[in-house]
Design a protein around this motif. Structure first.
Motif, PDB file in Angstrom:
ATOM      1  N   GLN A 153       5.964  -1.847   1.661  1.00 34.53           N
ATOM      2  CA  GLN A 153       5.377  -3.194   1.784  1.00 34.53           C
ATOM      3  C   GLN A 153       3.849  -3.157   1.797  1.00 34.53           C
ATOM      4  O   GLN A 153       3.214  -4.130   2.203  1.00 34.53           O
ATOM      5  N   ASN A 154       3.273  -2.020   1.362  1.00 36.43           N
ATOM      6  CA  ASN A 154       1.817  -1.956   1.234  1.00 36.43           C
ATOM      7  C   ASN A 154       1.383  -2.381  -0.167  1.00 36.43           C
ATOM      8  O   ASN A 154       2.183  -2.365  -1.103  1.00 36.43           O
ATOM      9  N   CYS A 155       0.134  -2.721  -0.303  1.00 35.86           N
ATOM     10  CA  CYS A 155      -0.364  -3.240  -1.579  1.00 35.86           C
ATOM     11  C   CYS A 155      -1.353  -2.291  -2.245  1.00 35.86           C
ATOM     12  O   CYS A 155      -2.114  -1.593  -1.559  1.00 35.86           O
TER      13      CYS A 155
ATOM     14  N   GLY B 165      -3.104 -10.190   2.011  1.00 32.12           N
ATOM     15  CA  GLY B 165      -2.850 -11.514   1.437  1.00 32.12           C
ATOM     16  C   GLY B 165      -4.085 -12.347   1.162  1.00 32.12           C
ATOM     17  O   GLY B 165      -3.996 -13.544   0.927  1.00 32.12           O
TER      18      GLY B 165
ATOM     19  N   GLN C 214      -7.385  -6.500  -3.341  1.00 28.33           N
ATOM     20  CA  GLN C 214      -5.943  -6.359  -3.603  1.00 28.33           C
ATOM     21  C   GLN C 214      -5.470  -7.266  -4.736  1.00 28.33           C
ATOM     22  O   GLN C 214      -4.274  -7.481  -4.894  1.00 28.33           O
TER      23      GLN C 214
ATOM     24  N   GLU D 238      -1.363  -9.906  -5.891  1.00 27.25           N
ATOM     25  CA  GLU D 238      -1.246  -8.588  -5.272  1.00 27.25           C
ATOM     26  C   GLU D 238      -0.004  -7.852  -5.780  1.00 27.25           C
ATOM     27  O   GLU D 238       0.977  -8.482  -6.197  1.00 27.25           O
TER      28      GLU D 238
ATOM     29  N   CYS E  89      -0.977  -4.978   3.198  1.00 26.37           N
ATOM     30  CA  CYS E  89      -1.243  -6.201   2.425  1.00 26.37           C
ATOM     31  C   CYS E  89      -1.862  -7.268   3.326  1.00 26.37           C
ATOM     32  O   CYS E  89      -1.239  -7.682   4.296  1.00 26.37           O
TER      33      CYS E  89
ATOM     34  N   ARG F 133       2.792  -5.273  -4.553  1.00 23.53           N
ATOM     35  CA  ARG F 133       3.304  -4.742  -3.280  1.00 23.53           C
ATOM     36  C   ARG F 133       4.421  -3.733  -3.509  1.00 23.53           C
ATOM     37  O   ARG F 133       5.288  -3.928  -4.358  1.00 23.53           O
TER      38      ARG F 133
ATOM     39  N   ASP G 223      -4.721  -1.286  -3.738  1.00 18.46           N
ATOM     40  CA  ASP G 223      -6.007  -1.730  -3.201  1.00 18.46           C
ATOM     41  C   ASP G 223      -7.109  -0.895  -3.855  1.00 18.46           C
ATOM     42  O   ASP G 223      -7.031   0.333  -3.874  1.00 18.46           O
TER      43      ASP G 223
END
Ligand code: UD2
Ligand code: MN
Length: 576
Positions: free
Chosen positions: A460-462, A481, A486, A453, A479, A455, A464
């Motif tokens: 702290q978002n991923c 995980g 992602q 992923e 995220c 980030r 996508d």
């Protein structure tokens, strides 16, 4: 007297020799196996590439194979010459209802003759081709579960009508425990009336197409096994080019071009000869455009055999003894799915060749949905089969599969020791070799720095894909995980890719889209700087940035400023 005696003796010996030759030929079903001994089988692809077989060198005679006269048009019957049929208004409701049974228009299929005529769909260059006078014979194996009567028997009739009689040993039908009255003893009765031996074998329990095919293969008497799905139609001249390729090199697995029979109107629609088989990270089989490289290798000749990285799986011919030598099928695979990629990888990695023969066309009813039950659940079965492929054949690239299908990590693969041993025993090459030599255009990158992923350091978002398709926008979200949407790879070719799509920007300030990877840099080239954690777009020099307040799910492309919102962390959370 002496002269007469001598001449008759000479003639006697000539006669004996001729007789011996013919009995031998008949005994071996006409020489396929013998031929393979004559040809040193090339082991590596490079060797194969250089091993140009000119049959004329071997003194083979060529001819235009004739077949039983093609059954004439049935004037006035719907669907002749491969045309589509229109169900009358009065039967529309019935058609809609019956569609559910097989996931195709059963009413339309039932309106069409079992041996309808088709047009000759081949390229004109194919129609003039001659094939060796002596070709191996084949048994056609068709497995089915709950197939409709008309589609099944139309498949059988199309084989009978369009295969040279001398080449067709028999047709073998394997019933995978169907639950339909019309597939009971009535089927055997009908088969007895056919002009070619058609044998019916039955699985004692529902086992799936892989094990059903293995049962069929066991009974094959022909030198070549030809597998077909139970809803196909073979066209003029489909068989000789497949068998001819195997006669030249018994390690060739030959597939026809698979044309489309409409699931609605049953119209016969010719497919492109410019596509070959590939696969994505989920290990779904996919058609992709044939690259220029392969067109060049074939000298631009569209009638020449096409080396394909994978096959669709349902329709192919393979030398019977080679089928077993190569490990037939993985019996650990259930019901449906995965066996086509398994065999494709195995053929290539273990010294064979997989080809699409453009002069051979067979139609197939493609459906949107599967009509039958998958005991234990579709995804469980399909993931199980695919995981076996990944575990045995794909080495470290199995991780693309697992990260894309996080659910697959929890599915039991079963025992794969035997299949791994087979790989060792056959001295098969690595998946890297396959990607380098057979499929450099693959969606699985050969060399990559990172898989996982991506980030954003500030939010702290991923990144996508949100499950979006090529041409749509890249997204960003919380995220989770779990991989899937992602998961991205950062490759040595400086692509940021997810499955077969790449991050792509065509103007200075974006938008950043997902576009089918083309592997040519340009709008899809990015550099990740480990020290400042920026993802810089090569063409525009701008950096990937977190979304602003206008749309929280849309990453931006902005002048690089080193801010936290332009920092992206590439560190994997998955265990492998
Ligand atoms: C494709 C292949 C198919 C197979 C499959 C992956 C073509 C045209 N078709 O999907 O041959 O490789 O991918 O596994 O390349 N069947 C059984 N028992 C079962 C399920 C199916 O006997 O439990 C039979 C079925 O009746 C049919 C054949 O297996 O004759 C293939 O099944 P399909 O038509 O549903 O597969 P398809 O064409 O979607
Ligand atoms: Mn099918």
């Amino acid at each position: 007297c002496k002269v007469i005696l001598l001449t008759s003796l000479v003639w006697f010996f000539v006669g004996v020799l001729v007789l011996m030759y013919y009995t031998e030929c008949v005994g071996t079903g006409c020489c396929g196996e013998k031929k393979s001994e004559d040809h040193p089988v090339a082991e590596s692809l490079k060797e194969v590439q250089e091993h140009v077989v000119d049959q004329r060198e071997y003194g083979w005679n060529f001819k235009r194979w004739s077949r039983a006269p093609v059954v004439k048009d049935h004037p006035g019957r719907p669907g002749e010459m491969g045309k589509g049929v229109t169900v009358p208004d009065s039967r529309q409701a019935e058609a809609k209802e019956k569609f559910k049974i097989n996931q195709f228009n059963l009413v339309a299929s039932d309106m069409i003759s079992l041996n309808r005529s088709l047009t000759d769909v081949r390229l004109s260059g194919c129609k003039d081709k001659d094939y060796p006078e002596r070709l191996p014979t084949t048994s056609v194996v068709i497995v089915f579960h709950n197939e409709a009567w008309t589609t099944l028997l139309r498949t059988v009739w199309s084989v009978i009508n369009r295969s040279p009689k001398a080449l067709l040993e028999e047709i073998i039908l394997v019933d995978d425990k169907s639950e339909r009255d019309h597939l009971g003893s009535q089927l055997e009765e009908y088969c007895k009336t056919l002009p070619v031996p058609v044998h019916v074998f039955r699985m004692p329990q529902r086992s799936g197409l892989i094990r059903a095919r293995l049962l069929g293969a066991k009974h094959v008497k022909g030198q070549v096994i030809t597998f077909l799905d139970a809803h196909c139609e073979c066209t003029e001249g489909w068989l000789e080019p497949l068998l001819a390729r195997i006669a030249e090199n018994r390690k060739t697995v030959a597939c026809p071009i698979i044309d489309v029979i409409s699931d609605d109107s049953f119209e016969y629609i010719t497919a492109s000869d410019m596509t070959w088989g590939g696969f994505n990270w989920k290990l779904n089989f996919r058609w992709y455009r044939v690259p220029q490289r392969e067109m060049q290798r074939r000298g631009g000749d569209r009638t020449a055999p096409l080396r394909t990285p994978t096959m669709a799986g349902g329709l192919f011919s393979i030398d019977r003894s080679y089928f077993y030598e190569l490990g037939s099928y993985d019996e650990g695979m259930d019901i449906w799915g995965g066996e086509n990629l398994e065999m494709s990888f195995r053929v290539w990695q273990c010294g064979g060749i997989l080809e699409i023969i453009p002069c051979s066309h067979v139609g197939h009813v493609f459906r949107d949905k599967s009509p039958y039950s998958f005991p234990g659940g579709v995804s469980k079965i399909v993931l199980h089969n695919a995981a076996r492929v990944a575990e045995v054949w794909m080495d470290e690239w199995r991780e693309f599969y697992y990260s894309m299908n996080p659910g697959a990590r929890n599915v039991k693969v079963g025992n794969v020791t035997e299949r791994r041993e087979l790989r060792k025993k056959l001295g098969c090459k690595s998946f890297r070799w396959y990607l380098e030599n057979v499929y450099p255009e693959s969606q699985m990158p050969l060399d990559y720095y990172f898989l996982g992923e991506i980030r954003n350091a500030e939010t702290q978002n991923c990144l996508d894909t949100m499950g979006r398709k090529s041409g749509e926008l890249l997204g960003v979200s919380y995220c989770h995980g779990l991989g899937g949407n992602q998961v991205f790879a950062y490759t040595k070719r400086q692509q940021v890719m997810s499955d077969d799509n790449c991050l792509d920007a065509s103007s200075q300030n974006g938008p950043v889209k997902l576009v089918r990877c083309h592997g040519m840099g340009g709008n899809q080239e990015w550099t990740y700087d480990k020290s400042d954690r920026s993802i810089r777009h090569k063409n525009t020099g701008h950096c990937l940035q977190k979304p602003d307040h206008t749309d929280s799910s849309k990453p931006l492309l902005r002048p690089c400023d080193g801010s936290e919102g332009q920092q992206w962390v590439m560190e994997s959370k998955f265990k492998w």
